[in-house]
Design a protein around this motif. Structure first.
Motif, short mmCIF file in Angstrom:
data_model
loop_
_atom_site.label_atom_id
_atom_site.label_comp_id
_atom_site.label_asym_id
_atom_site.label_seq_id
_atom_site.Cartn_x
_atom_site.Cartn_y
_atom_site.Cartn_z
N PRO A 25 -29.47 -2.26 -11.60
CA PRO A 25 -30.39 -2.36 -10.46
C PRO A 25 -30.97 -1.00 -10.08
O PRO A 25 -30.31 0.04 -10.22
CB PRO A 25 -29.49 -2.91 -9.34
CG PRO A 25 -28.37 -3.60 -10.04
CD PRO A 25 -28.13 -2.81 -11.30
N TRP A 26 -32.19 -1.04 -9.57
CA TRP A 26 -32.87 0.19 -9.14
C TRP A 26 -33.44 -0.06 -7.75
O TRP A 26 -34.65 -0.15 -7.55
CB TRP A 26 -33.96 0.55 -10.12
CG TRP A 26 -34.60 1.90 -9.92
CD1 TRP A 26 -34.20 2.90 -9.07
CD2 TRP A 26 -35.78 2.39 -10.59
NE1 TRP A 26 -35.03 3.98 -9.18
CE2 TRP A 26 -36.00 3.69 -10.10
CE3 TRP A 26 -36.62 1.84 -11.55
CZ2 TRP A 26 -37.07 4.45 -10.54
CZ3 TRP A 26 -37.69 2.61 -11.99
CH2 TRP A 26 -37.91 3.90 -11.50
N PRO A 27 -32.60 -0.18 -6.74
CA PRO A 27 -33.05 -0.55 -5.40
C PRO A 27 -33.95 0.49 -4.74
O PRO A 27 -34.65 0.17 -3.78
CB PRO A 27 -31.74 -0.73 -4.62
CG PRO A 27 -30.74 0.09 -5.35
CD PRO A 27 -31.13 -0.01 -6.81
N ALA A 28 -33.95 1.73 -5.23
CA ALA A 28 -34.77 2.77 -4.63
C ALA A 28 -36.24 2.65 -5.01
O ALA A 28 -37.10 3.24 -4.35
CB ALA A 28 -34.25 4.15 -5.01
N HIS A 29 -36.54 1.91 -6.07
CA HIS A 29 -37.94 1.77 -6.46
C HIS A 29 -38.67 0.91 -5.43
O HIS A 29 -38.16 -0.13 -4.99
CB HIS A 29 -38.07 1.13 -7.86
CG HIS A 29 -39.46 1.19 -8.38
ND1 HIS A 29 -40.39 0.21 -8.11
CD2 HIS A 29 -40.11 2.11 -9.14
CE1 HIS A 29 -41.54 0.51 -8.69
NE2 HIS A 29 -41.39 1.67 -9.32
N GLN B 148 -38.65 -2.85 -5.41
CA GLN B 148 -37.37 -3.54 -5.22
C GLN B 148 -36.94 -3.52 -3.75
O GLN B 148 -35.86 -4.00 -3.43
CB GLN B 148 -36.29 -2.88 -6.08
CG GLN B 148 -36.66 -2.73 -7.53
CD GLN B 148 -36.91 -4.07 -8.20
OE1 GLN B 148 -36.03 -4.92 -8.24
NE2 GLN B 148 -38.12 -4.27 -8.70
N ARG B 149 -37.77 -2.95 -2.88
CA ARG B 149 -37.40 -2.87 -1.47
C ARG B 149 -38.21 -3.84 -0.62
O ARG B 149 -39.28 -4.25 -1.00
CB ARG B 149 -37.63 -1.43 -0.96
CG ARG B 149 -36.60 -0.45 -1.49
CD ARG B 149 -36.76 0.90 -0.84
NE ARG B 149 -37.54 1.81 -1.67
CZ ARG B 149 -38.34 2.74 -1.21
NH1 ARG B 149 -38.52 2.86 0.08
NH2 ARG B 149 -38.98 3.55 -2.03
N ASP C 153 -31.51 8.43 -11.56
CA ASP C 153 -32.67 8.02 -10.75
C ASP C 153 -32.94 9.11 -9.73
O ASP C 153 -32.01 9.72 -9.19
CB ASP C 153 -32.39 6.71 -10.00
CG ASP C 153 -32.06 5.55 -10.93
OD1 ASP C 153 -32.62 5.50 -12.04
OD2 ASP C 153 -31.25 4.68 -10.53
N ARG D 30 -36.99 6.87 -12.94
CA ARG D 30 -35.73 6.56 -13.64
C ARG D 30 -35.77 7.19 -15.02
O ARG D 30 -36.74 7.02 -15.76
CB ARG D 30 -35.52 5.05 -13.74
CG ARG D 30 -34.40 4.63 -14.70
CD ARG D 30 -33.92 3.20 -14.48
NE ARG D 30 -33.03 3.16 -13.31
CZ ARG D 30 -32.32 2.07 -12.97
NH1 ARG D 30 -32.42 0.95 -13.66
NH2 ARG D 30 -31.53 2.10 -11.90
N PRO E 2 -31.23 2.72 2.44
CA PRO E 2 -32.46 2.40 3.17
C PRO E 2 -32.27 2.63 4.66
O PRO E 2 -31.18 2.41 5.20
CB PRO E 2 -32.68 0.91 2.87
CG PRO E 2 -31.91 0.66 1.61
CD PRO E 2 -30.72 1.57 1.67
#
Length: 220
Positions: A212-216, A219-220, A126, A139, A18
């Motif tokens: 985890p999928w922090p790029a979605h 989720q940010r 992803d 994903r 990020p």
């Protein structure tokens, strides 16, 4: 070669991160049926010029690469109007059900588009579909332990989905189709190549379905 400088090599792990910037304003310039277009004004850093970027505000999507016990993968043919072509794809769909777990959404798409359920799920890859013009994060899952949805419980496909054609293909043949330029759908291309790479260690290096999928964006 003399006179040619080489880029310094490093052991640093490559990973997208990020990078918050100063957002000055944001507005919706188009409201669509599925996604909107927004316009953001921002600065890369304090004291720099203001930049304006318009992009698609997208809910994200999931895709599924189904694999049977023989190592074949399922591809489906579907008409895509913006490109005017029948494309061989993998089951996929929008994450447009608020609060729905990602893998639950993937299982729903697998059932609706391919009449299949899976016992084993892993994350394949992803990606951002078009990060210069859209916030869409996708994903792709590898689904194994495949079985059929009972006929009475199958989804009734309409519109373009009513023309879906299903075909099981050896993974090696699918890789060849990608490299020969015969497949163009991004989820199919990435899923096929990722599965071929993951096959080298028997898929043991893949992440679990709930990774985890922090790029979605959610989720940010």
């Amino acid at each position: 070669m003399p006179g040619i400088s080489e880029t310094p090599r490093t052991s640093r792990q490559v990973s997208d991160m990020p990078s918050p910037r100063r957002l000055l304003s944001t507005s919706k310039v188009y409201e669509g049926r599925i996604w909107d277009v927004v316009s953001d004004s921002f600065q890369l850093s304090d004291g720099t010029d203001t930049l304006v970027r318009d992009y698609i505000d997208h809910p994200g999507a999931v895709a599924v690469l189904p694999m049977n016990v023989d190592g074949e993968i399922l591809l489906l043919k579907q008409y895509r109007h913006p490109v005017g072509m029948d494309l061989w794809e993998i089951p996929a769909g929008l994450l447009d059900v608020e609060g729905e777990d990602f893998v639950v959404g993937a299982a729903r798409e697998l059932a609706e588009e391919a009449d299949l359920v899976a016992a084993t799920w892993n994350v394949l890859v992803d990606f951002f579909n078009s990060p210069g013009s859209s916030s869409e994060a996708v994903r792709i899952y590898l689904a194994r332990g495949i079985s059929d949805v009972p006929v009475a419980d199958r989804h009734v496909r309409t519109d373009e989905e009513a023309e879906i054609e299903l075909h099981w293909v050896p993974l090696e043949d699918a890789v060849k189709a990608v490299l020969e330029g015969r497949l163009h759908n991004p989820s199919a291309v990435l899923g096929i190549l990722a599965a071929a790479a993951a096959k080298a260690d028997g898929f043991t290096g893949l992440r679990p379905a709930n990774a985890p999928w922090p790029a979605h964006p959610s989720q940010r």
